[in-house]
Design a protein around this motif. Structure first.
Motif, PDB file in Angstrom:
ATOM      1  N   ALA A 174      12.617   3.821   7.257  1.00  0.00           N
ATOM      2  CA  ALA A 174      12.353   5.189   7.721  1.00  0.00           C
ATOM      3  C   ALA A 174      11.411   5.915   6.762  1.00  0.00           C
ATOM      4  O   ALA A 174      10.662   6.806   7.168  1.00  0.00           O
ATOM      5  CB  ALA A 174      13.662   5.951   7.877  1.00  0.00           C
ATOM      6  N   LEU A 175      11.451   5.511   5.480  1.00  0.00           N
ATOM      7  CA  LEU A 175      10.604   6.158   4.491  1.00  0.00           C
ATOM      8  C   LEU A 175       9.384   5.296   4.120  1.00  0.00           C
ATOM      9  O   LEU A 175       8.603   5.664   3.236  1.00  0.00           O
ATOM     10  CB  LEU A 175      11.427   6.495   3.235  1.00  0.00           C
ATOM     11  N   GLY A 176       9.242   4.172   4.803  1.00  0.00           N
ATOM     12  CA  GLY A 176       8.055   3.335   4.580  1.00  0.00           C
ATOM     13  C   GLY A 176       8.070   2.580   3.265  1.00  0.00           C
ATOM     14  O   GLY A 176       7.017   2.352   2.667  1.00  0.00           O
ATOM     15  N   LEU A 177       9.255   2.173   2.815  1.00  0.00           N
ATOM     16  CA  LEU A 177       9.373   1.590   1.476  1.00  0.00           C
ATOM     17  C   LEU A 177       9.554   0.075   1.463  1.00  0.00           C
ATOM     18  O   LEU A 177       9.708  -0.514   0.392  1.00  0.00           O
ATOM     19  CB  LEU A 177      10.567   2.230   0.742  1.00  0.00           C
ATOM     20  N   ARG A 178       9.529  -0.564   2.626  1.00  0.00           N
ATOM     21  CA  ARG A 178       9.804  -2.008   2.646  1.00  0.00           C
ATOM     22  C   ARG A 178       8.728  -2.776   1.867  1.00  0.00           C
ATOM     23  O   ARG A 178       7.544  -2.576   2.077  1.00  0.00           O
ATOM     24  CB  ARG A 178       9.855  -2.516   4.089  1.00  0.00           C
ATOM     25  N   HIS A 179       9.181  -3.652   0.994  1.00  0.00           N
ATOM     26  CA  HIS A 179       8.292  -4.539   0.247  1.00  0.00           C
ATOM     27  C   HIS A 179       8.630  -5.964   0.682  1.00  0.00           C
ATOM     28  O   HIS A 179       9.643  -6.516   0.276  1.00  0.00           O
ATOM     29  CB  HIS A 179       8.502  -4.354  -1.256  1.00  0.00           C
TER      30      HIS A 179
ATOM     31  N   ASP B 289       0.832  -1.191   0.000  1.00  0.00           N
ATOM     32  CA  ASP B 289       0.000   0.000   0.000  1.00  0.00           C
ATOM     33  C   ASP B 289       0.877   1.256   0.000  1.00  0.00           C
ATOM     34  O   ASP B 289       1.751   1.419   0.860  1.00  0.00           O
ATOM     35  CB  ASP B 289      -0.880  -0.040   1.259  1.00  0.00           C
ATOM     36  N   ALA B 290       0.646   2.138  -0.968  1.00  0.00           N
ATOM     37  CA  ALA B 290       1.441   3.361  -1.067  1.00  0.00           C
ATOM     38  C   ALA B 290       1.236   4.272   0.134  1.00  0.00           C
ATOM     39  O   ALA B 290       2.041   5.171   0.394  1.00  0.00           O
ATOM     40  CB  ALA B 290       1.106   4.101  -2.360  1.00  0.00           C
ATOM     41  N   GLY B 291       0.161   4.041   0.889  1.00  0.00           N
ATOM     42  CA  GLY B 291      -0.119   4.850   2.077  1.00  0.00           C
ATOM     43  C   GLY B 291       0.929   4.690   3.160  1.00  0.00           C
ATOM     44  O   GLY B 291       1.008   5.509   4.080  1.00  0.00           O
ATOM     45  N   ARG B 292       1.735   3.623   3.062  1.00  0.00           N
ATOM     46  CA  ARG B 292       2.783   3.412   4.063  1.00  0.00           C
ATOM     47  C   ARG B 292       4.006   4.280   3.810  1.00  0.00           C
ATOM     48  O   ARG B 292       4.873   4.418   4.674  1.00  0.00           O
ATOM     49  CB  ARG B 292       3.216   1.933   4.040  1.00  0.00           C
TER      50      ARG B 292
ATOM     51  N   THR C   4       6.018   4.125  -8.333  1.00  0.00           N
ATOM     52  CA  THR C   4       5.392   3.458  -9.472  1.00  0.00           C
ATOM     53  C   THR C   4       4.347   2.458  -8.965  1.00  0.00           C
ATOM     54  O   THR C   4       4.469   1.923  -7.865  1.00  0.00           O
ATOM     55  CB  THR C   4       6.468   2.753 -10.325  1.00  0.00           C
ATOM     56  N   ASP C   5       3.297   2.229  -9.759  1.00  0.00           N
ATOM     57  CA  ASP C   5       2.305   1.223  -9.365  1.00  0.00           C
ATOM     58  C   ASP C   5       2.657  -0.140  -9.968  1.00  0.00           C
ATOM     59  O   ASP C   5       1.927  -1.103  -9.830  1.00  0.00           O
ATOM     60  CB  ASP C   5       0.896   1.651  -9.773  1.00  0.00           C
ATOM     61  N   ASN C   6       3.789  -0.177 -10.652  1.00  0.00           N
ATOM     62  CA  ASN C   6       4.215  -1.389 -11.356  1.00  0.00           C
ATOM     63  C   ASN C   6       5.726  -1.423 -11.252  1.00  0.00           C
ATOM     64  O   ASN C   6       6.408  -0.573 -11.821  1.00  0.00           O
ATOM     65  CB  ASN C   6       3.765  -1.267 -12.817  1.00  0.00           C
TER      66      ASN C   6
ATOM     67  N   ARG D 115      10.574  -1.028  -2.219  1.00  0.00           N
ATOM     68  CA  ARG D 115       9.810  -0.881  -3.456  1.00  0.00           C
ATOM     69  C   ARG D 115      10.520   0.199  -4.281  1.00  0.00           C
ATOM     70  O   ARG D 115      11.133   1.116  -3.711  1.00  0.00           O
ATOM     71  CB  ARG D 115       8.372  -0.466  -3.155  1.00  0.00           C
ATOM     72  N   PRO D 116      10.460   0.134  -5.606  1.00  0.00           N
ATOM     73  CA  PRO D 116      11.088   1.190  -6.393  1.00  0.00           C
ATOM     74  C   PRO D 116      10.421   2.531  -6.075  1.00  0.00           C
ATOM     75  O   PRO D 116       9.197   2.607  -6.013  1.00  0.00           O
ATOM     76  CB  PRO D 116      10.819   0.782  -7.837  1.00  0.00           C
ATOM     77  N   ALA D 117      11.231   3.535  -5.832  1.00  0.00           N
ATOM     78  CA  ALA D 117      10.687   4.852  -5.496  1.00  0.00           C
ATOM     79  C   ALA D 117      11.740   5.906  -5.807  1.00  0.00           C
ATOM     80  O   ALA D 117      12.933   5.648  -5.706  1.00  0.00           O
ATOM     81  CB  ALA D 117      10.314   4.914  -4.017  1.00  0.00           C
TER      82      ALA D 117
END
Lengths: 149, 113
Positions: free
Chosen positions: B56-61, A106-109, B90-92, B73-75
């Motif tokens: 810290a940036l909430g990016l863990r996948h 979820d992008a909200g995270r 990205t959503d993909n 996640r890619p960001a």
């Protein structure tokens, strides 16, 4: 019933080898693997893998044309297996491209605009510690990627 | 990986905008060195194996690594004066922002340097 050459799964009753029964799945294997080894490198062929989808479509086409050429039961089975492999590999790429690659948390995270970068130091490729907060005092592009696969 | 190469091709333009580029991966320093050498990258590629900055940036996948481990996640973020001013999630995960688009976003968001 013992026709020369019919022992092979991809042979026709005339004894001539039905090449298309094998070429189809071979092209399909190339169509799938070349995405991950070659065409993944360029955005033009990666973002929408039109080239690989075309190759896989061609593979299915070749496999389909192999079917009426089979004159023996073994040849028909071989042709059927070839078609199944071509379709399965095409399905695999479609699943990867149109379903699996959209699976993201979820992008909200993710932190919002306005968030201050934390004071965290990470090692550069030269082994030097880089403080990202200090690096962001002026303007910074920060790119996260999934790593080397 | 190709997005890093894409960034490198426009690196002088990012520098002209007074902007530093940093990439972050979960890989080891040694693996990152290989990537830097292979693509001739002049910007830093940082190693975040513990996913400290990633979290810290909430990016863990979770479970998205090739070995089933966790990866970011890619960001892509644009940061100015220490704060995030723009982000692209990205959503993909096969599709990443192109260097050209990023440069345009940078000019639009941060204004002339």
């Amino acid at each position: 019933m013992a026709e020369p050459g019919s022992a092979d799964g991809a042979s026709s009753a005339t004894g001539r080898f039905n090449h298309r029964a094998w070429i189809g799945p071979l092209v399909a294997i190339f169509g799938l693997l070349s995405y991950f080894t070659l065409f993944y490198r360029w955005p033009l062929t990666r973002d929408l893998p039109w080239l690989n989808l075309l190759i896989l479509l061609a593979a299915i086409g070749v496999s389909l044309t192999a079917l009426p050429r089979a004159r023996s039961t073994a040849g028909r089975v071989g042709g059927g297996v070839g078609l199944f492999v071509s379709v399965a590999l095409a399905g695999l790429l479609c699943f990867y491209v149109f379903s699996l690659s959209y699976r993201l948390p979820d992008a909200g995270r993710v932190v919002d605009d306005g968030t201050r970068l934390p004071e965290i130091s990470l090692a550069s490729a030269r082994g030097e510690a880089v403080d990202v907060a200090a690096a962001a005092r002026d303007k910074l592009i920060l790119v996260f990627y999934r790593g080397h696969w | 990986m190709s997005e890093l190469h894409g960034l490198q091709t426009r690196i002088t333009e990012f520098e002209k905008e007074g902007t530093r580029v940093i990439a972050v991966s979960p890989d080891s320093v040694e693996l990152n060195r290989g990537v830097v050498d292979r693509f001739g990258l002049s910007f830093d590629v940082l190693s975040d194996p513990e996913l400290a900055l990633t979290d810290a940036l909430g990016l863990r996948h979770e479970g998205a690594g090739i070995d089933g481990g966790d990866v970011p996640r890619p960001a892509t973020f644009i940061v100015q004066d220490g704060r995030i001013v723009w982000r692209d999630l990205t959503d993909n995960w096969r599709v990443r922002i192109q260097a050209d688009e990023l440069l345009a976003a940078l000019r639009e968001v941060t204004g002339p340097s």
